[in-house]
Design an enzyme around this catalytic site. Structure first.
Site, short mmCIF file in Angstrom:
data_model
loop_
_atom_site.label_atom_id
_atom_site.label_comp_id
_atom_site.label_asym_id
_atom_site.label_seq_id
_atom_site.Cartn_x
_atom_site.Cartn_y
_atom_site.Cartn_z
N ASP A 30 0.86 -1.19 0.00
CA ASP A 30 0.00 0.00 0.00
C ASP A 30 0.89 1.23 0.00
OD1 ASP A 30 -3.25 0.23 1.10
OD2 ASP A 30 -2.05 2.03 0.79
N PHE A 252 -31.58 -13.29 2.88
CA PHE A 252 -31.74 -11.93 2.33
C PHE A 252 -33.20 -11.56 2.09
CE2 PHE A 252 -27.72 -9.66 1.57
CZ PHE A 252 -26.92 -10.56 2.27
N CYS A 263 -21.11 -1.58 -0.80
CA CYS A 263 -21.20 -2.40 -2.01
C CYS A 263 -22.51 -2.24 -2.77
CB CYS A 263 -20.98 -3.86 -1.67
SG CYS A 263 -19.42 -4.11 -0.80
N LYS A 324 -24.73 -2.23 9.09
CA LYS A 324 -25.17 -3.54 9.56
C LYS A 324 -24.30 -3.91 10.75
CE LYS A 324 -22.33 -6.64 6.92
NZ LYS A 324 -22.33 -7.84 6.11
#
Ligand code: UGA
Length: 439
Positions: A30, A252, A263, A324
């Site tokens: 990185d 789901f 996402c 979440k």
């Protein structure tokens, strides 16, 4: 095998640690010096259950390394994973590929011997072709192949999703590269994980189609929940009733305040952009995007209605801020739509989240943050549960009753039993479940 991973964000770090745990030698690269310094000190920059222990173990066993120096890592690697961010581009919602392309150029100059360059970042169809062209142009003599290997990791369950996946998808059209990818994932053969080899473009599309389908599923059940409220039916029973059909599946189908995270919002948008560019619109996903963002806003109205249509001067305790449970990620969290709408109407909000308060403070500096759920609840007029962290699932409801100055509880994740809550004397509102009238 020797592997390099470019980017130590969520996907890069989890993938790097898990590949190392498979027994490969992995170097995570990185450019962010302070991030690499932290990682080398054993500090994990994100909250993901189990990741600290996994990184620690593999660093100690000398299979996992962190560096800002791409040179040796790439030159030694048989596979180089690109795992950099692809945020929504400001203004048009397309995935921003500048970091992917920059990584491709860097890899091109440093690779040595046959190298598989693997796109793990979520990238629109055709990006693999572009990466291939960039490498070819930058280093015409390079011996390489570009593969697509999308990730299906859920935040909060990422290690399990990597180690015990439903499937691995690899888009690759070169036999040597296929053999490398096969070898990399060989440890998963033990638990008979299906490894699906496809063409590169197909693999790229599988990623977006999977996320978009899940977003459709959630949005579908959310709209059914609204209908349940109108007709007096119970969405949890509807979900079970349809989900037991193997063609539909139970997962789901939990109705809630709308999907968020790093996402689904970004990927649904990018998919529709690509689809429109190719003159092949996916109208169901266009609608899902619209319905989901309207839903997050509508949740504030639901809370206001539950509080007697006026929240001005009232104190609302909010439990759960992250998009979440088991993550500190606040990206596109429903709380970011709900809380400002409440404060705009004059409410004071006292919030608690086990992990996300640090992030939340940056985004919502004007509300109060509490050290425990009880500090938030004490003396508040109402309680709102936005994220279903485990620790909120079994609150001592007698204590909640005695601590609140009002009796309103709004449960946007359906974690409490409506009949029980009403019997206890709460004015309880949840998602898509009728009032029992048995209070
Ligand atoms: C999602 C996918 O589940 C992963 O497979 C994928 O790899 C990942 O995106 C990605 O593309 O990187 P994630 O965003 O971590 O993972 O979280 P999910 O567990 O999928 O939840 C997304 C949102 O949907 C959350 O806001 C969640 O509360 C909501 N949701 C989920 C519901 O409202 N109801 C449900 O039944 C399930």
């Amino acid at each position: 095998m020797r592997v390099a991973v470019i980017g130590t964000g969520y996907v890069g770090l989890v993938s790097g640690a898990c590949f190392a745990d498979f027994g490969h030698t992995v170097t995570c690269v990185d450019k962010d010096v302070s991030k690499i310094e932290r990682l080398n000190r054993g500090e994990i920059p994100i909250f993901e259950p189990g990741l600290d222990a996994l990184v620690d173990k593999n660093v100690k066993q000398e299979r996992l390394f962190f560096t800002t120096e791409a040179k040796d890592a790439i030159a030694d690697a048989e596979a180089v994973f690109i795992a950099v961010g692809t945020p929504s581009r400001r203004g048009d919602g397309h995935a921003d590929l500048q970091y992917v392309y920059a990584a491709a150029e860097e890899i091109a100059t440093l690779m040595n011997g046959f190298t598989v360059v693997v796109n793990k970042s979520t990238v629109p169809v055709g990006t693999g072709d572009e990466v291939e062209a960039i490498i070819r142009k930058t280093n015409p003599d390079a011996d390489f192949a570009v593969a697509s290997n999308p990730e299906f990791l859920r935040e909060g369950a990422a290690i399990k999703d990597f180690m015990i996946p439903d499937r691995v998808v690899v888009g690759v059209e070169d036999e040597r590269a296929k053999a490398v990818m096969d070898e990399l994932y060989r440890p998963l053969f033990l638990n008979e994980t299906p490894i699906l080899f496809t063409q590169r473009r197909t693999s790229e599309l599988i990623k977006y189609a999977a996320n978009a389908f899940l977003a459709v599923k959630i949005t579908f059940i959310n709209e059914i929940a609204d209908l349940c409220e109108s007709v007096g039916a119970n969405v949890q029973e509807v979900a079970r009733g349809i989900g037991l059909d193997g063609r539909i599946g139970r997962k789901f189908l939990n109705a809630g305040p709308g999907y968020g995270g790093s996402c689904f919002p970004k990927d649904t948008l990018a998919l529709t952009k690509t689809a429109n560019d190719y003159g092949s619109p996916i109208r169901i996903v266009d609608t899902v995007i619209e319905v989901n963002s309207a839903r997050k806003k509508a949740m504030a109205d639901k809370i206001i209605a539950a509080m007697g249509a006026d929240v001005s001067g009232k104190t609302i305790a909010v439990l759960g801020l992250a998009f979440k449970p088991n993550t500190d990620d606040m990206r596109d969290a429903p709380s970011l739509d709900i809380i400002p709408a409440l404060t705009e109407k004059g409410a004071s909000v006292r919030a608690y989240d086990p992990e996300a308060m640090h992030e939340a403070k940056e985004l919502m500096p004007d509300i109060s943050y509490c050290g425990t759920p009880w500090d938030a609840i004490e003396g508040a007029d109402g309680l709102v549960i936005i994220t279903e962290w485990h620790q909120f699932r079994a609150l001592d409801m007698e204590r909640v009753k005695n601590s609140l100055s009002g009796n309103v509880v709004v449960d946007l994740r359906n974690i409490y039993d409506a009949e029980d809550m009403e019997k206890r004397g709460f004015a309880y509102t949840s998602i898509g479940r009728p009032k029992t009238g048995k209070a």
